[in-house]
Design a protein around this motif. Structure first.
Motif, PDB file in Angstrom:
ATOM      1  N   GLU A  49      17.394  22.513 -45.076  1.00  0.00           N
ATOM      2  CA  GLU A  49      16.043  23.322 -44.627  1.00  0.00           C
ATOM      3  C   GLU A  49      14.987  22.222 -43.973  1.00  0.00           C
ATOM      4  O   GLU A  49      15.275  21.133 -44.071  1.00  0.00           O
ATOM      5  N   ASP A  50      13.948  23.075 -43.091  1.00  0.00           N
ATOM      6  CA  ASP A  50      13.420  22.282 -42.374  1.00  0.00           C
ATOM      7  C   ASP A  50      12.249  21.465 -43.351  1.00  0.00           C
ATOM      8  O   ASP A  50      11.805  20.411 -43.216  1.00  0.00           O
ATOM      9  N   GLY A  85      14.142  27.152 -38.424  1.00  0.00           N
ATOM     10  CA  GLY A  85      13.560  25.903 -38.700  1.00  0.00           C
ATOM     11  C   GLY A  85      14.445  24.833 -38.923  1.00  0.00           C
ATOM     12  O   GLY A  85      14.128  23.632 -38.175  1.00  0.00           O
TER      13      GLY A  85
HETATM   14 MG    MG Z   1      12.245  27.701 -42.324  1.00  0.00          MG
END
Ligand code: MG
Ligand code: IMP
Length: 183
Positions: free
Chosen positions: A99-100, A44
């Protein structure tokens, strides 16, 4: 399985660009003179990390980890497993986990704990999106792009069943026509 199409735009391209530039400026200021390793959480974070890292005006290293915390649908499995570990030695270095989205926080809580055992100088979190209402564990997110409501979002790296990662904006899955998630 029915086709799911990206619905309402929640965060557009220009807003993503503006906020990413702001975060990069903060990171540039905070990590000056330090050994910085930016660690993207696959898959992500790949779009966000690429945009963010290119705006950080410091020498830095980039690495990735892959964990599994979600199945192919929108429910948390509650299980975190390392699928791909770091290649770099982070001992003595300043790690910035990229992180997304932070949802329950379980994934990052686990990752932070794991990485801290390897003797880094620090471990901090930079998340593009943050869903504070969904949090199940205490987690300090030092750099947070946008707070979003507890909806399932896709695009700019985020997927649903591996789709929509390539969208240049963040959209809401629940409001997609024919997504079967309207009620
Ligand atoms: Mg993720
Ligand atoms: P957490 O462990 O519950 O914080 O889950 C974090 C991970 O779940 C993220 O890295 C995403 O991969 C995934 N996730 C959580 N919410 C969403 C969402 O709204 N859209 C897409 N993926 C999500």
């Amino acid at each position: 399985m029915e086709e799911r199409k990206p619905g309402r735009v929640l965060i557009g391209e220009e807003e993503l660009e503006r906020r990413t530039a702001e975060l990069a400026r903060e990171i540039t200021r905070d990590y000056e003179g330090l050994d910085l390793v930016m660690v993207g959480v696959l898959k992500g974070a790949f779009v966000f990390l690429a945009d963010l890292a290119r705006r950080v005006e410091l020498p830095l290293e980039i690495d990735f980890v892959a964990v599994s915390s979600y199945g192919s649908d929108t429910e948390s499995s509650g299980v975190v497993r390392i699928l791909k570990d770091l290649d770099l030695d982070i001992a003595g270095k300043h790690v910035l986990l990229v992180e997304d989205i932070v949802d329950t926080g379980l994934t990052l809580k686990y990752l932070v704990g794991l990485l801290k055992e390897r003797g880094p100088a620090s471990v901090e979190i930079c998340a593009l999106l943050n869903k504070p209402e969904a949090r199940k564990v205490d987690l300090e997110v030092k750099y947070s792009g946008f707070e979003v409501p507890p909806l399932f979002v896709v695009g700019y790296g985020l997927d649903h069943a591996e789709r929509f990662r390539q969208l240049p904006y963040v959209g809401v899955l629940d409001e997609m026509e024919g997504s079967g998630r309207e009620s």
